[in-house]
Design a protein around this motif. Structure first.
Motif, PDB file in Angstrom:
ATOM      1  N   LEU A  19     -42.496   6.532  65.442  1.00 48.86           N
ATOM      2  CA  LEU A  19     -42.577   6.723  63.986  1.00 48.86           C
ATOM      3  C   LEU A  19     -42.500   5.354  63.308  1.00 48.86           C
ATOM      4  CD1 LEU A  19     -40.289   9.868  63.520  1.00 48.86           C
ATOM      5  CD2 LEU A  19     -42.761   9.768  63.915  1.00 48.86           C
ATOM      6  N   ASP A  20     -43.461   4.506  63.633  1.00 48.19           N
ATOM      7  CA  ASP A  20     -43.461   3.133  63.132  1.00 48.19           C
ATOM      8  C   ASP A  20     -43.775   3.090  61.636  1.00 48.19           C
ATOM      9  OD1 ASP A  20     -42.853   1.897  65.510  1.00 48.19           O
ATOM     10  OD2 ASP A  20     -44.941   1.632  66.108  1.00 48.19           O
ATOM     11  N   PRO A  21     -42.945   2.417  60.840  1.00 52.90           N
ATOM     12  CA  PRO A  21     -43.266   2.252  59.413  1.00 52.90           C
ATOM     13  C   PRO A  21     -44.484   1.363  59.188  1.00 52.90           C
ATOM     14  CG  PRO A  21     -41.303   0.981  59.994  1.00 52.90           C
ATOM     15  CD  PRO A  21     -41.631   1.831  61.185  1.00 52.90           C
ATOM     16  N   GLU A  22     -44.858   0.583  60.218  1.00 48.44           N
ATOM     17  CA  GLU A  22     -46.047  -0.256  60.076  1.00 48.44           C
ATOM     18  C   GLU A  22     -47.300   0.579  59.815  1.00 48.44           C
ATOM     19  OE1 GLU A  22     -43.157  -2.928  62.132  1.00 48.44           O
ATOM     20  OE2 GLU A  22     -43.670  -0.808  62.234  1.00 48.44           O
ATOM     21  N   HIS A  23     -47.334   1.817  60.340  1.00 47.20           N
ATOM     22  CA  HIS A  23     -48.482   2.688  60.078  1.00 47.20           C
ATOM     23  C   HIS A  23     -48.635   2.946  58.580  1.00 47.20           C
ATOM     24  CE1 HIS A  23     -47.834   4.502  64.370  1.00 47.20           C
ATOM     25  NE2 HIS A  23     -48.351   3.306  64.400  1.00 47.20           N
ATOM     26  N   GLU A  24     -47.516   3.163  57.925  1.00 41.18           N
ATOM     27  CA  GLU A  24     -47.553   3.439  56.485  1.00 41.18           C
ATOM     28  C   GLU A  24     -47.963   2.205  55.697  1.00 41.18           C
ATOM     29  OE1 GLU A  24     -44.303   5.902  54.900  1.00 41.18           O
ATOM     30  OE2 GLU A  24     -43.365   5.643  56.862  1.00 41.18           O
ATOM     31  N   VAL A  25     -47.478   1.049  56.120  1.00 42.41           N
ATOM     32  CA  VAL A  25     -47.816  -0.202  55.439  1.00 42.41           C
ATOM     33  C   VAL A  25     -49.324  -0.431  55.489  1.00 42.41           C
ATOM     34  CG1 VAL A  25     -47.608  -2.711  55.621  1.00 42.41           C
ATOM     35  CG2 VAL A  25     -45.563  -1.287  55.722  1.00 42.41           C
ATOM     36  N   GLU A  26     -49.923  -0.211  56.666  1.00 37.23           N
ATOM     37  CA  GLU A  26     -51.366  -0.381  56.802  1.00 37.23           C
ATOM     38  C   GLU A  26     -52.120   0.639  55.956  1.00 37.23           C
ATOM     39  OE1 GLU A  26     -52.520  -0.382  60.881  1.00 37.23           O
ATOM     40  OE2 GLU A  26     -51.018  -1.863  61.463  1.00 37.23           O
ATOM     41  N   GLN A  27     -51.614   1.866  55.913  1.00 36.86           N
ATOM     42  CA  GLN A  27     -52.265   2.907  55.122  1.00 36.86           C
ATOM     43  C   GLN A  27     -52.240   2.556  53.636  1.00 36.86           C
ATOM     44  OE1 GLN A  27     -50.981   6.849  56.193  1.00 36.86           O
ATOM     45  NE2 GLN A  27     -51.859   7.798  54.389  1.00 36.86           N
ATOM     46  N   ALA A  28     -51.123   2.048  53.163  1.00 34.57           N
ATOM     47  CA  ALA A  28     -51.032   1.631  51.760  1.00 34.57           C
ATOM     48  C   ALA A  28     -51.978   0.466  51.477  1.00 34.57           C
ATOM     49  CB  ALA A  28     -49.596   1.242  51.427  1.00 34.57           C
ATOM     50  N   MET A  29     -52.033  -0.490  52.406  1.00 31.58           N
ATOM     51  CA  MET A  29     -52.913  -1.643  52.218  1.00 31.58           C
ATOM     52  C   MET A  29     -54.373  -1.218  52.122  1.00 31.58           C
ATOM     53  SD  MET A  29     -53.974  -4.582  54.867  1.00 31.58           S
ATOM     54  CE  MET A  29     -55.088  -3.356  55.544  1.00 31.58           C
ATOM     55  N   VAL A  30     -54.791  -0.283  52.994  1.00 28.97           N
ATOM     56  CA  VAL A  30     -56.170   0.209  52.962  1.00 28.97           C
ATOM     57  C   VAL A  30     -56.480   0.838  51.605  1.00 28.97           C
ATOM     58  CG1 VAL A  30     -57.732   1.951  53.922  1.00 28.97           C
ATOM     59  CG2 VAL A  30     -56.391   0.501  55.453  1.00 28.97           C
ATOM     60  N   HIS A  31     -55.537   1.608  51.074  1.00 33.22           N
ATOM     61  CA  HIS A  31     -55.760   2.234  49.768  1.00 33.22           C
ATOM     62  C   HIS A  31     -55.847   1.176  48.665  1.00 33.22           C
ATOM     63  CE1 HIS A  31     -55.539   4.809  46.313  1.00 33.22           C
ATOM     64  NE2 HIS A  31     -54.410   4.251  45.918  1.00 33.22           N
ATOM     65  N   ILE A  55     -43.073  -0.393  46.920  1.00 31.36           N
ATOM     66  CA  ILE A  55     -41.636  -0.446  47.198  1.00 31.36           C
ATOM     67  C   ILE A  55     -41.382  -0.029  48.641  1.00 31.36           C
ATOM     68  CG2 ILE A  55     -39.378   0.425  46.522  1.00 31.36           C
ATOM     69  CD1 ILE A  55     -40.585   1.093  43.772  1.00 31.36           C
ATOM     70  N   LEU A  56     -40.639  -0.854  49.356  1.00 36.02           N
ATOM     71  CA  LEU A  56     -40.314  -0.572  50.748  1.00 36.02           C
ATOM     72  C   LEU A  56     -38.816  -0.334  50.936  1.00 36.02           C
ATOM     73  CD1 LEU A  56     -42.755  -3.152  52.314  1.00 36.02           C
ATOM     74  CD2 LEU A  56     -42.829  -0.690  52.691  1.00 36.02           C
ATOM     75  N   GLY A  57     -38.177   0.137  49.889  1.00 35.75           N
ATOM     76  CA  GLY A  57     -36.753   0.424  49.958  1.00 35.75           C
ATOM     77  C   GLY A  57     -36.488   1.875  50.324  1.00 35.75           C
ATOM     78  N   ARG A  82     -39.866  -7.853  58.203  1.00 34.99           N
ATOM     79  CA  ARG A  82     -40.896  -7.546  59.201  1.00 34.99           C
ATOM     80  C   ARG A  82     -42.054  -6.768  58.574  1.00 34.99           C
ATOM     81  NH1 ARG A  82     -38.490  -3.873  61.933  1.00 34.99           N
ATOM     82  NH2 ARG A  82     -39.890  -2.128  61.510  1.00 34.99           N
ATOM     83  N   LEU A  83     -41.734  -5.790  57.727  1.00 35.16           N
ATOM     84  CA  LEU A  83     -42.781  -4.985  57.104  1.00 35.16           C
ATOM     85  C   LEU A  83     -43.595  -5.797  56.097  1.00 35.16           C
ATOM     86  CD1 LEU A  83     -40.920  -1.590  56.580  1.00 35.16           C
ATOM     87  CD2 LEU A  83     -42.579  -2.190  58.341  1.00 35.16           C
ATOM     88  N   ILE A  84     -42.928  -6.653  55.340  1.00 31.47           N
ATOM     89  CA  ILE A  84     -43.654  -7.518  54.398  1.00 31.47           C
ATOM     90  C   ILE A  84     -44.582  -8.456  55.155  1.00 31.47           C
ATOM     91  CG2 ILE A  84     -43.408  -9.397  52.749  1.00 31.47           C
ATOM     92  CD1 ILE A  84     -42.727  -6.724  51.527  1.00 31.47           C
TER      93      ILE A  84
END
Length: 630
Positions: A361-373, A465-467, A394-396
């Motif tokens: 359940l990597d949060p990196e997947h969500e970061v990439e999804q947000a970036m694509v949008h 926001i990544l909090g 790490r996520l930033i």
């Protein structure tokens, strides 16, 4: 970028050297002759040495040495020297300049100078008179796009090259393999759109479609391939069948009835293990698995191997904790047993077993999804807010690294250490502090009360926001009051960390308008099986957010077993799970596409946001340069 193996590169360049009017590249006999005609004793020089020696010569000797340096650079995969040798040969009248530029383009492509390589190839389009040059030009164009994981664009040029090769009976070394590799990356929908054009193109596409449709069905695939060969006699794809397609005939889905699950059953992670166990047991109701054995993942490797042996498990799921996944790389039982780990490994070398898969359940997947949008929406300057922790940094860093592939601008980044300095961080990033200082200066100048309102910067077009849930609820009001009323409302986004079913029961009003990603299981109305949702709520009404996500993960993990081979072999194939749309892109790692939701009128609603694949920056620059030259 992944380089071709040396034998393939030599073959490719040998084919290019064989073009119609191309000057003959120096052979071993040429080298010996050259050595005996010089006053110095015979010497074995590498590409660098030959290039340096050429620069000390004049006339024909220099040209011959440059040819030798160019060929040695190809043999050694010394791309900088290849480019330099080509540059020196460029000024010589006797050189085939088109062929030389094709060499240069290849050297740049192998050095990841994609924009420069494509720009050079485009300048050659009006100068390609020989079919050999035309075919190699199209092949190199395709290889640049393929190196950037753009198989659709690559195939357009690969098919052009294949048609030219077929028409003029040319051999383009490596082309067939590269076409097949690019086709393997397309979804069934994308293949359907390519199923047109010449006989060569249609033959390739139909071969790929048969491979997708009948993968794992030995008899049907064999019959489909026989039909294909009767229809497309002498097609270049025939050479792929024995090496690529027939090796997949035994890829039938895993059909297991006994599995072992490694999960934490003691210590601080025991409650996580219980949540996983509940998910596995719930999934058995709709699964062919008859027996399931639970083993404590905190045991040492020898003990785990002993219990796995006693269980005679045909498939293993788990462990959950990364340290325990790393530990089990030494397991003798797992070395010969398919497994789905509930975490991943950082070292690529450790991801070598083709029957081992990684589901985290990597949060990196969500970061990439947000970036694509963000890129699909055309945002130029997003602002990222994250806690000043190792995870936040790490996520930033992950977002910035991905963003720079597609945009020249850098996102604005702010880290907050606690709730007390959130307002300060937001004010500084939006430059509200500067606005307040200007207002105070004017007030002092006029020495009377003035009507005023602070202005925030206007270039920020999205805020991410990544909090966690509490931090997000504290940040949202600061953002609302610090954005100028003269400016358009900046859209706010967050990751699943911002969402909490527990907190939302009593507090969601402050998050009006916020978009966020979340696993479907956590969102109202997002999963098809409402009866499962109701049963879960009745049995475990007080489960925490992390426990609910792990329940969904375990449920998906068990149901993935009969699907996972297909996911790993058919690009674009998805598994619609409780944790998202699951795919496998590389290294047997499962990637998640989460659902988008939004806080709206004190409720949560599902939304569909633009997720078009972004265009790499080098392609944007190339297009701009091309337009400027017109």
């Amino acid at each position: 970028m992944r380089l071709k193996n040396i034998s393939l590169v030599i073959a490719v360049l040998s084919g290019l050297s064989a073009c119609g009017t191309t000057p003959k590249t120096a052979s071993t006999q040429d080298k010996q002759t050259l050595a005996t005609t010089t006053t110095a004793p015979a010497e074995q020089l590498d590409a660098q040495g030959l290039f340096e020696k050429a620069n000390r010569k004049q006339g024909a000797s220099k040209i011959q040495l440059l040819y030798l340096a160019r060929q040695a650079a190809i043999d050694e995969q010394n791309w900088p020297i290849l480019e330099k040798a080509c540059s020196e040969l460029e000024s010589k009248a006797s050189v085939d300049h088109v062929q030389n530029k094709l060499y240069t383009a290849l050297a740049r492509q192998q050095q990841q100078k994609y924009s420069s390589a494509l720009a050079l190839l485009q300048t050659l389009e009006s100068k390609l008179k020989l079919p050999d040059h035309q075919a190699w030009h199209q092949y190199l164009m395709g290889s640049v796009y393929a190196a950037q994981q753009l198989p659709k664009k690559a195939l357009v040029h690969y098919f052009n090259s294949a048609d030219l090769a077929n028409k003029h009976q040319l051999v383009i070394a490596g082309l067939n393999q590269d076409i097949w590799q690019a086709l393997q990356q397309l979804s069934s929908y994308a293949l359907e759109r390519f199923d047109r054009g010449t006989v060569i193109q249609q033959g390739w596409v139909k071969l790929a479609k048969y491979h997708q449709i009948y993968l794992g069905s030995t008899v049907q695939l064999h019959q489909a391939l026989n039909n294909w060969q009767r229809r497309y006699t002498s097609h270049p794809g025939s050479e792929i069948i024995p090496t690529e397609v027939k090796t997949t005939l035994d890829l039938a889905p895993y059909d297991v009835t006994r599995i072992a699950v490694l999960l934490p059953t003691s210590g601080s992670s025991e409650r996580l293990g219980r949540a996983l166990k509940n998910g596995f047991l719930a999934a058995m109701d709709s699964n062919r698995v008859e027996e399931i054995f639970f083993i404590d993942e905190t045991l040492d490797v020898a003990q785990i191997d002993k219990e796995l042996g006693q269980s005679q498990a045909e498939f293993v799921i788990g462990p959950l904790l990364k340290s325990n996944v790393e530990k089990l790389t030494e397991s003798t039982y797992l070395a010969t047993t398919p497994a789905l780990f509930l975490n991943t490994l950082d070292t690529p070398a450790a991801l070598g077993n083709p029957n081992h898969y990684y589901f985290a359940l990597d949060p990196e997947h969500e970061v990439e999804q947000a970036m694509v949008h963000f890129l699909a929406k055309g945002y130029q300057k997003p602002m990222l807010l994250a806690p000043d922790t190792a995870s936040g940094k790490r996520l930033i860093s992950h977002f910035e690294a991905q963003w720079q592939r597609y945009s020249e601008t850098r996102p604005e980044v702010g880290f907050y250490s606690d709730s007390e300095n959130m307002a300060e961080v937001v004010g500084q990033l939006l430059e509200v502090d500067s606005s307040k200082q200007r207002i105070n200066t004017i007030k002092r100048m006029f020495r009377k009360e003035l009507e005023s309102e602070t202005r925030s910067r206007r270039d920020i077009d999205a805020i991410y926001i990544l909090g966690d849930a509490i931090e997000t609820r504290l940040l949202k009001p600061y953002l609302d009051v610090n954005v100028s009323t003269f400016a358009d409302r900046i859209p706010l986004y967050a990751s699943s960390r911002s969402y909490s079913k527990q907190i939302d029961k009593t507090d969601k009003g402050d998050l009006e308008g916020l978009f966020f990603t979340e696993v479907p299981w956590m969102l109202p109305g997002a999963v098809k099986s409402q009866s499962l949702r109701e049963q879960h709520s009745q049995l475990w009404p007080e489960q925490s957010d992390i426990e609910q996500r792990l329940f969904a993960m375990a449920y998906d993990a068990l149901n993935l077993i009969p699907e996972i081979k297909q996911l790993s072999k058919i690009p674009g194939k998805e598994f619609d799970g409780l944790t998202g749309a699951l795919t496998i892109k590389e290294a047997n790692r499962i990637n998640r596409q989460l659902s988008w939701a939004q806080y709206h009128k004190n409720q949560i609603r599902l939304v569909s946001l633009d997720q078009r694949p972004p265009t790499p920056l080098f392609m944007k620059q190339l297009y701009e340069d091309y337009q400027a030259q017109r």
